[in-house]
Design a protein around this motif. Structure first.
Motif, PDB file in Angstrom:
ATOM      1  N   ALA A  63      13.859   0.151   0.841  1.00 46.38           N
ATOM      2  CA  ALA A  63      13.435   1.010   2.112  1.00 46.38           C
ATOM      3  C   ALA A  63      12.916   0.221   3.204  1.00 46.38           C
ATOM      4  CB  ALA A  63      12.698   2.180   1.857  1.00 46.38           C
ATOM      5  N   ALA A  64      12.109  -0.745   2.970  1.00 39.55           N
ATOM      6  CA  ALA A  64      11.551  -1.567   3.840  1.00 39.55           C
ATOM      7  C   ALA A  64      12.541  -2.468   4.644  1.00 39.55           C
ATOM      8  CB  ALA A  64      10.515  -2.284   3.291  1.00 39.55           C
ATOM      9  N   ASN A  93      13.693   1.657   6.931  1.00 43.78           N
ATOM     10  CA  ASN A  93      12.769   3.006   6.937  1.00 43.78           C
ATOM     11  C   ASN A  93      11.338   2.841   6.404  1.00 43.78           C
ATOM     12  OD1 ASN A  93      15.329   4.383   7.128  1.00 43.78           O
ATOM     13  ND2 ASN A  93      15.725   4.168   4.799  1.00 43.78           N
ATOM     14  N   ARG A  94      10.762   3.804   7.032  1.00 40.15           N
ATOM     15  CA  ARG A  94       9.198   3.828   6.692  1.00 40.15           C
ATOM     16  C   ARG A  94       8.942   4.151   5.377  1.00 40.15           C
ATOM     17  NH1 ARG A  94       5.619   7.391   9.730  1.00 40.15           N
ATOM     18  NH2 ARG A  94       4.054   6.106   8.642  1.00 40.15           N
ATOM     19  N   VAL A  95       7.963   3.443   4.643  1.00 44.34           N
ATOM     20  CA  VAL A  95       7.645   3.610   3.271  1.00 44.34           C
ATOM     21  C   VAL A  95       6.713   4.707   3.335  1.00 44.34           C
ATOM     22  CG1 VAL A  95       6.905   2.901   1.266  1.00 44.34           C
ATOM     23  CG2 VAL A  95       8.513   1.498   2.698  1.00 44.34           C
ATOM     24  N   PRO A  96       6.718   6.221   2.733  1.00 46.98           N
ATOM     25  CA  PRO A  96       5.914   6.866   3.000  1.00 46.98           C
ATOM     26  C   PRO A  96       4.485   6.610   2.045  1.00 46.98           C
ATOM     27  CG  PRO A  96       7.574   7.745   1.436  1.00 46.98           C
ATOM     28  CD  PRO A  96       8.047   6.460   2.036  1.00 46.98           C
ATOM     29  N   ARG A  97       3.405   7.000   2.629  1.00 49.75           N
ATOM     30  CA  ARG A  97       2.143   6.528   2.120  1.00 49.75           C
ATOM     31  C   ARG A  97       1.817   8.176   1.124  1.00 49.75           C
ATOM     32  NH1 ARG A  97      -2.529   5.437   5.695  1.00 49.75           N
ATOM     33  NH2 ARG A  97      -3.415   4.787   3.949  1.00 49.75           N
TER      34      ARG A  97
END
Length: 85
Positions: free
Chosen positions: A28-29, A33-37
């Motif tokens: 994802a990185a 894409n943002r990696v959700p927290r």
């Protein structure tokens, strides 16, 4: 020696979990894409904070007023009873 073995097992487990996490996050990185927290956990209020939030909850409750009067009446009855120790 047992402590060293336990520590080694924990380190190995930690390394496996970090590798698994990297496998999940890196694609994802790399794709941008943002990696959700993970969601933040709400702070658990201290006992004092929880107690203070309850202040005034019976402010406009007529049942509470009757209850308090019943307590006062009973207390007066007990204190005035000469047969009670």
């Amino acid at each position: 020696m047992a402590i060293a073995n336990t520590l080694a097992a924990r380190v190995a487990t930690l390394e496996k979990e970090l590798a698994r996490l990297r496998r999940l996050v890196e694609p994802a990185a790399r794709s941008g894409n943002r990696v959700p927290r993970p969601p933040r956990r709400k702070k658990t209020p201290s006992a004092e904070e929880a107690w203070l939030r309850m202040g005034g909850i019976f402010k406009d409750d007529p049942l509470f007023d009757r209850w308090q009067q019943a307590i006062a009446d009973y207390r007066r009855e007990v204190e005035e009873d000469p047969n009670r120790p």
